[in-house]
Design an enzyme around this catalytic site. Structure first.
Site, mmCIF file in Angstrom:
data_model
loop_
_atom_site.group_PDB
_atom_site.id
_atom_site.type_symbol
_atom_site.label_atom_id
_atom_site.label_comp_id
_atom_site.label_asym_id
_atom_site.label_seq_id
_atom_site.Cartn_x
_atom_site.Cartn_y
_atom_site.Cartn_z
ATOM 1 N N ARG A 22 0.846 -1.196 0.000
ATOM 2 C CA ARG A 22 0.000 0.000 0.000
ATOM 3 C C ARG A 22 0.872 1.232 0.000
ATOM 4 O O ARG A 22 1.785 1.353 0.825
ATOM 5 C CB ARG A 22 -0.913 0.034 1.237
ATOM 6 C CG ARG A 22 -2.026 -0.944 1.109
ATOM 7 C CD ARG A 22 -3.044 -0.833 2.205
ATOM 8 N NE ARG A 22 -3.843 -2.050 2.165
ATOM 9 C CZ ARG A 22 -4.672 -2.431 3.107
ATOM 10 N NH1 ARG A 22 -4.827 -1.690 4.182
ATOM 11 N NH2 ARG A 22 -5.358 -3.541 2.983
ATOM 12 N N HIS A 114 -9.621 0.138 3.476
ATOM 13 C CA HIS A 114 -10.377 1.224 4.102
ATOM 14 C C HIS A 114 -9.698 2.574 3.932
ATOM 15 O O HIS A 114 -10.233 3.588 4.364
ATOM 16 C CB HIS A 114 -10.507 0.913 5.593
ATOM 17 C CG HIS A 114 -9.168 0.663 6.206
ATOM 18 N ND1 HIS A 114 -8.459 -0.490 5.937
ATOM 19 C CD2 HIS A 114 -8.387 1.410 7.012
ATOM 20 C CE1 HIS A 114 -7.296 -0.435 6.576
ATOM 21 N NE2 HIS A 114 -7.235 0.706 7.235
ATOM 22 N N ASP A 279 -13.050 -2.240 0.081
ATOM 23 C CA ASP A 279 -13.014 -3.451 -0.750
ATOM 24 C C ASP A 279 -13.960 -4.542 -0.248
ATOM 25 O O ASP A 279 -13.890 -5.684 -0.690
ATOM 26 C CB ASP A 279 -11.587 -3.989 -0.844
ATOM 27 C CG ASP A 279 -10.999 -4.369 0.501
ATOM 28 O OD1 ASP A 279 -11.396 -3.776 1.518
ATOM 29 O OD2 ASP A 279 -10.148 -5.276 0.542
ATOM 30 N N ARG A 282 -14.447 -5.628 5.359
ATOM 31 C CA ARG A 282 -14.730 -5.258 6.752
ATOM 32 C C ARG A 282 -16.230 -5.017 6.943
ATOM 33 O O ARG A 282 -16.941 -4.733 5.983
ATOM 34 C CB ARG A 282 -13.992 -3.974 7.125
ATOM 35 C CG ARG A 282 -12.504 -4.103 7.058
ATOM 36 C CD ARG A 282 -11.851 -2.817 7.513
ATOM 37 N NE ARG A 282 -10.408 -2.991 7.557
ATOM 38 C CZ ARG A 282 -9.592 -2.294 8.328
ATOM 39 N NH1 ARG A 282 -10.062 -1.354 9.114
ATOM 40 N NH2 ARG A 282 -8.296 -2.517 8.309
ATOM 41 N N THR A 344 -1.828 -10.122 13.758
ATOM 42 C CA THR A 344 -2.706 -9.299 12.924
ATOM 43 C C THR A 344 -2.425 -9.575 11.455
ATOM 44 O O THR A 344 -1.276 -9.610 11.040
ATOM 45 C CB THR A 344 -2.453 -7.811 13.232
ATOM 46 O OG1 THR A 344 -2.869 -7.570 14.568
ATOM 47 C CG2 THR A 344 -3.221 -6.913 12.288
ATOM 48 N N GLU A 363 -11.265 -10.329 13.627
ATOM 49 C CA GLU A 363 -10.273 -9.361 14.095
ATOM 50 C C GLU A 363 -10.963 -8.126 14.642
ATOM 51 O O GLU A 363 -12.043 -7.744 14.168
ATOM 52 C CB GLU A 363 -9.385 -8.938 12.944
ATOM 53 C CG GLU A 363 -8.537 -10.036 12.376
ATOM 54 C CD GLU A 363 -7.565 -9.465 11.377
ATOM 55 O OE1 GLU A 363 -6.411 -9.230 11.754
ATOM 56 O OE2 GLU A 363 -7.970 -9.219 10.236
ATOM 57 N N GLU A 364 -10.270 -7.473 15.561
ATOM 58 C CA GLU A 364 -10.787 -6.234 16.134
ATOM 59 C C GLU A 364 -10.947 -5.149 15.076
ATOM 60 O O GLU A 364 -11.696 -4.210 15.259
ATOM 61 C CB GLU A 364 -9.885 -5.733 17.260
ATOM 62 C CG GLU A 364 -8.401 -5.585 16.933
ATOM 63 C CD GLU A 364 -8.049 -4.564 15.906
ATOM 64 O OE1 GLU A 364 -8.656 -3.482 15.944
ATOM 65 O OE2 GLU A 364 -7.163 -4.830 15.072
ATOM 66 N N SER A 365 -10.209 -5.264 13.970
ATOM 67 C CA SER A 365 -10.248 -4.237 12.931
ATOM 68 C C SER A 365 -11.442 -4.418 11.998
ATOM 69 O O SER A 365 -11.346 -4.132 10.816
ATOM 70 C CB SER A 365 -8.946 -4.268 12.136
ATOM 71 O OG SER A 365 -8.737 -5.569 11.589
ATOM 72 N N ARG A 496 -0.803 1.759 17.345
ATOM 73 C CA ARG A 496 -2.113 1.301 17.809
ATOM 74 C C ARG A 496 -1.975 0.831 19.257
ATOM 75 O O ARG A 496 -1.066 0.066 19.589
ATOM 76 C CB ARG A 496 -2.619 0.140 16.964
ATOM 77 C CG ARG A 496 -2.788 0.456 15.488
ATOM 78 C CD ARG A 496 -3.844 -0.444 14.876
ATOM 79 N NE ARG A 496 -3.824 -0.478 13.429
ATOM 80 C CZ ARG A 496 -4.301 0.473 12.627
ATOM 81 N NH1 ARG A 496 -4.801 1.581 13.138
ATOM 82 N NH2 ARG A 496 -4.263 0.329 11.310
HETATM 83 C C1 G16 Z 1 -5.775 -5.469 6.986
HETATM 84 C C2 G16 Z 1 -5.551 -6.893 7.377
HETATM 85 C C3 G16 Z 1 -6.141 -7.158 8.718
HETATM 86 C C4 G16 Z 1 -5.621 -6.175 9.739
HETATM 87 C C5 G16 Z 1 -5.856 -4.766 9.260
HETATM 88 C C6 G16 Z 1 -5.178 -3.745 10.154
HETATM 89 O O1 G16 Z 1 -7.127 -5.256 6.778
HETATM 90 O O2 G16 Z 1 -6.106 -7.780 6.447
HETATM 91 O O3 G16 Z 1 -5.804 -8.456 9.068
HETATM 92 O O4 G16 Z 1 -6.254 -6.371 10.959
HETATM 93 O O5 G16 Z 1 -5.308 -4.596 7.978
HETATM 94 O O6 G16 Z 1 -3.812 -3.970 10.119
HETATM 95 P P1 G16 Z 1 -2.799 -2.961 10.787
HETATM 96 O O7 G16 Z 1 -3.192 -2.881 12.218
HETATM 97 O O8 G16 Z 1 -1.454 -3.572 10.550
HETATM 98 O O9 G16 Z 1 -2.979 -1.622 10.117
HETATM 99 P P2 G16 Z 1 -7.628 -4.512 5.480
HETATM 100 O O10 G16 Z 1 -9.122 -4.466 5.619
HETATM 101 O O11 G16 Z 1 -6.982 -3.164 5.536
HETATM 102 O O12 G16 Z 1 -7.134 -5.326 4.333
#
Ligand code: G16
Length: 543
Positions: A22, A114, A279, A282, A344, A363-365, A496
């Protein structure tokens, strides 16, 4: 058609993070930036010759152009077929499903999830392997290595492919199959859930608002909720994917989905509110006047999954990422099934799912999913909630309250400190690590440290070890603080801080979350010396 071999040179910083590569969109648009990463991916999987892939994305700015580049590079690398979503659209879970359904060799998913979209915002590329799941760490390491030695990439000199019409086209010898992005995903959802029961729920006057946040889930939610399930027109809002997500931040949480939250906390609230991200992997679930934390949602879904046809025979096990609350562990213990704590990143669930050790992960996210695909799946979570509501005939809030009465409540909140200078964030983490050994037994305010360590994961399936996956500090009395640096940000570092306090089964279940977490928060901020090291204790975002 002539294959072109273009000379290139390594570009620094192409290491995939928590979920693919990213970066700022303009970085991806720089000469050879995307090409290098795609070629490195082909090289890391042993080339593209004779292989089949899925390609699609969340529709953000640069999605269409990147897809044309990838199609030509796939042809240049000798791929035999690529399946692409119409107009380049595929939600992440739908892409995962197409990889599995068509037994392809993997897929490229274009999304920064996101994160906001647009030429001055974020873009991303993720490679999913043939099981439909994000490339595991072993593969992302190979991809990164390949980016460091790359000298050339392969492509073909061809016109852009028309992606606006479902059907078959050719690029040289390579077949391109343009598919309806929703069709097979919808069929999968119909096979998992009791659509008749959910149709009955809506027919009985159940009301809902689904906020697609101008992102990829719009077409899926509209077809399934308003089409197949008979929810009234207008149930889905912001349902047309836009390249800049309407200048919003397509992250389904109380901060970024504020209009939905405001509605759900008002007298005009429908029975249920839900949202999904850029996408589509979530989700956010809100009852009338009651926000459900992702950790609680995972626990409630796991405890009630047997009410949906696909999970009637029970779950093999439950997995959660380490920073996610222990609420789902309590469900696993009660059900007498396996319970796994992973780092994570959805990629860590893949082996457990493939080995049949777990059925549901979360996941919490704001990510929840099951073994139906190898990604978290926003709409799946919404449909499982609807299936449960249709069977139990109770409100979201009543179901959550009953859950807490049975299991106790895990008060939970995540604090994000964004755009912290990278060296300051690294210093905070390294000083914290250095303190860990001496922390047990020390009191901070009213709480005492029980254990302190840095999480390291031993994958029970392939034996691989992932170190440095976050610092966790447990307090006597059921509190916990976790610290880690995000792997999905594109600017500086995001620190975080995850806070948790268990109520016990007989404890207070209706406290204000932030008040319930005050002691743990104070201790956590003191232990990591936050004010001195990053100059603040107030986070940018609290979820
Ligand atoms: C991604 C990962 C998740 C993770 C999240 C946050 O989600 O697939 O497993 O929990 O990022 O990660 P970090 O805390 O490292 O920012 P997504 O929805 O962004 O693909």
């Amino acid at each position: 058609m002539k294959i072109e071999t273009i000379a290139t040179a390594p570009i620094e910083g192409q290491m995939p993070g928590t979920s693919g590569l990213r970066k700022k969109t303009r970085v991806f648009m720089e000469p050879h930036y995307l090409e290098n990463f795609i070629q490195a991916t082909f090289d890391a999987i042993g080339g593209g010759a004779g292989k089949t892939f899925v390609v699609g994305g969340d529709g953000r700015y640069f999605n269409k152009a990147a897809i044309q580049t990838i199609l030509k590079m796939a042809a240049g690398n000798g791929a035999s077929q690529v399946i692409v979503g119409q107009d380049g659209i595929l939600s992440t879970p739908a892409a995962s499903h197409l990889i599995r359904l068509n037994k392809t060799d993997g897929g490229f998913i274009l999304s920064a999830s996101h994160n906001p979209g647009g030429i001055d915002e974020d873009f991303g590329v993720k490679f999913n392997a043939e099981n439909g799941g994000p490339a595991p760490e072993g593969l992302t390491a190979k991809m990164f290595d390949a980016t460091k030695t790359i000298e050339q990439f392969k492509t073909v000199d061809a016109a852009d492919v028309d992606l606006s019409t479902v059907g078959n086209v050719q690029i040289g010898d390579m077949h391109v199959r343009v598919v309806d992005p929703v069709e097979s995903y919808q069929a999968l959802m119909e096979a998992l859930f009791d659509f008749d029961a959910i149709r009955g729920l809506f027919a009985g006057g159940f009301t809902m608002r689904f906020d697609a946040m101008h992102a990829v889930t719009g077409p899926y939610a509209t077809a399934i909720l308003e089409g197949a399930l008979g929810a009234p027109a207008g149930t889905v809002v912001n349902g047309v994917p836009l390249e800049d997500f309407g200048k919003g931040h397509p992250d389904p949480n109380p901060i970024w989905a504020k209009p939905l939250m405001d509605l759900m906390m008002s007298d005009a609230a429908p029975d249920m509110g839900a949202a999904s991200d850029g996408d589509g992997d979530r989700n956010m679930i809100v009852g009338r006047g009651a926000y459900v934390t992702p950790s609680d949602s995972l626990a409630v879904l796991a405890a009630n999954a047997h009410l949906a046809p696909a999970y009637r025979d029970g779950l093999a096990g439950i997995a959660r990422s380490m920073p996610t609350s222990a609420a789902s562990d309590r469900v696993a213990a009660k059900l007498g099934i396996g319970c796994y704590e992973t780092p994570t990143g959805w990629k860590f669930f893949g082996n457990l799912l493939d080995a049949g050790k777990v059925t549901i992960c979360g996941e919490e996210s704001a990510g929840t999913g099951s073994d139906h695909v190898r990604e978290k799946d926003g709409l799946w979570a919404v449909l499982l909630w609807l299936n449960i509501l249709a069977v139990r005939k109770q409100s979201v809030s009543d179901i959550v309250q009953e859950h807490w009465q049975t299991f106790g409540r895990d008060y939970y909140s995540r604090y994000d400190y964004e755009a912290v200078a990278t060296d300051q964030a690294n210093q905070l983490m390294s000083e914290l690590r250095a303190r860990l050994d001496g922390l047990a037994g020390q009191a901070f305010g009213d709480v005492t440290v029980a254990t302190a360590d840095e999480f390291s994961y031993l994958d029970p399936v392939d034996g691989s070890i992932s170190k440095n996956q976050g610092v966790r500090i447990a307090f006597a009395g059921g509190g916990r603080a976790v610290f880690r640096l995000s792997g999905t940000g594109t600017q500086g570092a995001t620190l975080r801080l995850y806070l948790e306090q268990y109520s016990g089964v007989d404890g207070a279940l209706d406290l204000d979350t932030q008040a319930a977490l005050a002691d743990v928060r104070g201790a956590a901020q003191e232990i990591c010396n936050m004010a001195a090291l990053i100059g603040r204790t107030e986070p940018d975002v609290i979820t």
